[in-house]
Design a protein around this motif. Structure first.
Motif, short mmCIF file in Angstrom:
data_model
loop_
_atom_site.label_atom_id
_atom_site.label_comp_id
_atom_site.label_asym_id
_atom_site.label_seq_id
_atom_site.Cartn_x
_atom_site.Cartn_y
_atom_site.Cartn_z
N GLN A 1 -78.80 18.93 36.71
CA GLN A 1 -78.44 18.65 38.16
C GLN A 1 -77.45 19.50 38.76
N LEU A 2 -76.51 19.95 37.68
CA LEU A 2 -75.73 21.09 37.93
C LEU A 2 -76.11 22.37 37.11
N SER A 3 -76.19 23.55 37.68
CA SER A 3 -76.63 24.90 37.16
C SER A 3 -75.30 25.26 36.33
N GLY A 4 -74.23 25.01 37.05
CA GLY A 4 -72.74 25.85 36.44
C GLY A 4 -71.49 25.14 36.84
N TYR A 5 -70.62 25.00 36.13
CA TYR A 5 -69.29 24.52 36.66
C TYR A 5 -68.16 25.08 36.10
N ALA A 6 -67.37 26.10 37.16
CA ALA A 6 -66.36 26.91 36.95
C ALA A 6 -65.17 26.29 37.47
N GLY A 7 -64.14 26.05 36.61
CA GLY A 7 -62.87 25.38 37.14
C GLY A 7 -61.68 26.06 36.33
N ASP A 8 -60.83 25.76 37.10
CA ASP A 8 -59.39 26.43 36.66
C ASP A 8 -58.63 25.25 36.13
N VAL A 9 -58.84 24.35 36.59
CA VAL A 9 -58.03 23.13 36.37
C VAL A 9 -58.50 22.01 35.87
N TRP A 10 -57.87 21.27 34.94
CA TRP A 10 -58.36 20.31 33.94
C TRP A 10 -57.01 19.26 34.20
N PHE A 11 -57.53 18.12 33.45
CA PHE A 11 -56.43 16.86 33.31
C PHE A 11 -56.48 16.43 31.95
N PRO A 12 -55.47 16.22 31.32
CA PRO A 12 -54.05 16.79 31.67
C PRO A 12 -54.29 18.12 31.28
N GLN A 13 -52.90 18.89 31.43
CA GLN A 13 -52.53 20.21 31.02
C GLN A 13 -51.44 20.44 29.96
N PRO A 14 -51.49 20.74 29.04
CA PRO A 14 -52.72 21.70 28.61
C PRO A 14 -53.74 20.40 28.10
N ALA A 15 -55.24 20.93 28.30
CA ALA A 15 -56.17 20.32 28.08
C ALA A 15 -56.24 20.21 26.41
N PRO A 16 -56.53 18.94 25.85
CA PRO A 16 -56.60 18.70 24.54
C PRO A 16 -57.56 19.71 24.01
N ASN A 17 -57.33 20.12 22.73
CA ASN A 17 -58.30 21.11 22.08
C ASN A 17 -59.79 20.60 22.22
N ASP A 18 -59.97 19.32 21.92
CA ASP A 18 -61.33 18.89 21.96
C ASP A 18 -61.76 18.33 23.56
N HIS A 19 -60.96 18.83 24.49
CA HIS A 19 -61.61 18.38 25.78
C HIS A 19 -62.99 18.79 26.01
N ILE A 20 -63.85 17.99 26.65
CA ILE A 20 -65.37 18.33 26.53
C ILE A 20 -65.58 19.24 27.32
N TRP A 21 -65.01 19.62 28.41
CA TRP A 21 -65.32 20.95 29.42
C TRP A 21 -65.09 22.09 28.51
N ARG A 22 -64.46 22.29 27.39
CA ARG A 22 -64.21 23.36 26.75
C ARG A 22 -65.65 23.85 26.05
N THR A 23 -66.32 22.94 25.91
CA THR A 23 -67.68 23.40 25.20
C THR A 23 -69.26 22.84 25.99
N MET A 24 -68.86 22.30 27.01
CA MET A 24 -70.04 22.02 28.01
C MET A 24 -71.03 23.27 28.36
N PRO A 25 -72.48 22.94 28.60
CA PRO A 25 -73.02 24.13 28.59
C PRO A 25 -72.85 24.62 30.12
N ASN A 26 -72.98 25.98 30.39
CA ASN A 26 -72.81 26.80 31.53
C ASN A 26 -71.63 26.68 32.21
N HIS A 27 -70.51 26.65 31.55
CA HIS A 27 -69.22 26.63 32.14
C HIS A 27 -68.55 27.84 32.42
N GLY A 28 -67.80 27.98 33.15
CA GLY A 28 -67.06 29.21 33.31
C GLY A 28 -65.43 29.00 33.64
#
Ligand code: NDP
Length: 398
Positions: free
Chosen positions: A301-328
């Motif tokens: 449904q999304l081809s890519g997600y590039a974000g500079d911002v997370w919640f919370p910060q710092p993002a936990p080491n296992d935050h799922i946005w660190r390893t999701m496909p096609n992210h920037g």
């Protein structure tokens, strides 16, 4: 007075001995005519690393010479952290959105002397604004200091995602030359529909910067831009965020985080986006639903997600946005380039000088004053708090 300042970690290899550039370009004004931060003094060289602990925002000399106590720490999360030990008698707290000290209701309750929370940057959602209002704590930020830095980052993210730069760069680093692998998700931006949710300082600048790419530009905001701006940029205004996302290939999010915008991009809204669209979110992580973004990337449904911002910060080491496909993703750096640091360090000093002298702080810098939303805060925020769930930041391990 006691000034508590929470800053991010120093570089792993220690403070740099030299800066890559000798001088920063000199900027006279922001595009709307607002003047640059103008403190009476400055104890750093623009371009120096200021946002980390040893950088001290260039404030120590000024504060200590004026008889103030200045505590700088990067220990801000978890029980017994340094910042919590000092908040109890601090008069002023300074924190950056990149590495925020979440000024929650509980912390405000124990901060008996606290008079002002300064955001060294833009976006004061790490402060429970409702609790600040009720406890008469002023909240200020350095409006415009890094808005254009973020807009540059947005352009970088749009281009790098659409053209699939990260993948191509990785192939080179790994010694490869499979061109088909490198281009199988790579497109031109030209002709695409690009839309911003909010056309404030960042959103409008991002639209301006994208115009030369010969794209169709769209925006949604609570207030409409002047007619001449719409005409110059050939903008299409949308009455609702739904209408914008249905048509856009790329949606960039540029509104503040407050109760009205928290979780705005949930499963329902993302499902209304054009199939295969891209999101660039440099505003705040909590505006997008964590799980919904991952699911949409997995399903296409999304081809890519590039974000500079997370919640919370710092993002936990296992935050799922660190390893999701096609992210920037980047680790909240867009607004803390060395160029931006010089501006917000100057801005913080200007605010402190005004506060100590009892002279008014610029209206543009105000978020909460005298127990109510004020200045920019009254224009762009709503009452309430978006800090819930901040405790997870303590899970980040260096
Ligand atoms: P501005 O105040 O100039 O712009 C914010 C815009 O958001 C305004 O036009 C405002 O509308 C609009 N807005 C507010 N609520 C809504 C809503 N519910 N729906 C649609 N639009 C809304 O701020 P900036 O552009 O300088 O910064 C925007 C945000 O970007 C900051 O609040 C911060 O969260 C983030 N940011 C991120 C940085 C980073 O390093 N990644 C650095 C700097 C900022 P109106 O005023 O018309 O009501």
């Amino acid at each position: 007075m006691k000034v508590l300042c929470i800053l991010y970690d120093d570089p792993k290899e220690g403070m740099p001995k030299n800066s890559p550039l000798k001088n920063l370009p000199k900027l006279d004004k922001y595009p709307d005519g607002m003047t640059m931060p103008s403190p009476k003094g400055r104890d750093f060289i623009p371009g120096q690393l200021l946002g980390c602990v040893s950088g001290e925002l260039g404030l120590r000399k000024f504060l200590e010479e004026n008889g103030h106590e200045f505590i700088v720490t990067n220990s801000k999360d978890g029980e017994g952290c340094e910042a919590d030990k000092h908040i109890v008698d601090a008069d002023i707290v300074i924190s950056q959105p990149f590495f925020p000290y979440y000024l929650t209701r509980q912390r405000i309750k124990i901060a008996k002397n606290l008079k002002m929370a300064i955001t060294a940057g833009i976006g004061s959602d790490h402060v429970d604004l409702q609790a600040a209002i009720e406890n008469n704590i002023d909240v200020v930020e350095v409006t415009f200091c890094n808005s254009r830095s973020v807009a540059e980052h947005i352009v970088m993210m749009i281009l790098s995602m659409i053209r699939d730069y990260h993948n191509q760069h990785r192939i080179v680093n790994e010694g490869g030359w499979n061109i088909a692998d490198a281009v199988k998700r790579s497109y031109d931006v030209e002709g695409m529909h690009i839309g911003t949710v909010a056309a404030g300082r960042i959103g409008l600048d991002a639209l301006r910067k994208m115009k030369p790419f010969d794209v169709h530009l769209h925006y949604f905001d609570r207030h409409r831009l002047p007619k001449n701006v719409e005409k110059d940029l050939n903008l299409t205004f949308h009455e609702s965020v739904e209408s914008l996302v249905e048509i856009c290939d790329v949606v960039t999010i540029n509104c503040p985080l407050h109760p009205e915008t928290e979780n705005l991009f949930d499963e329902k809204l993302i499902s209304k986006m054009k199939k295969g669209a891209y999101i660039v979110n440099t505003a705040r992580g909590k505006i997008c639903n964590r799980e919904a973004v991952v699911e949409a990337l997995k399903s296409g449904q999304l081809s890519g997600y590039a974000g500079d911002v997370w919640f919370p910060q710092p993002a936990p080491n296992d935050h799922i946005w660190r390893t999701m496909p096609n992210h920037g993703m980047t680790p909240h750096t867009s607004g803390t380039s060395l160029s931006a640091q010089a501006r917000y360090a100057d801005g913080v000093r200007e605010i402190l000088e005004c506060f100590f002298e009892g002279s008014p702080i610029r209206n543009e810098y105000l978020i909460v004053q005298n127990g109510k939303l004020a200045g920019m805060g009254a224009h762009s925020y709503s009452k309430g708090s978006s800090t819930s769930g901040f405790e997870e930041a303590a899970n980040y391990k260096k």
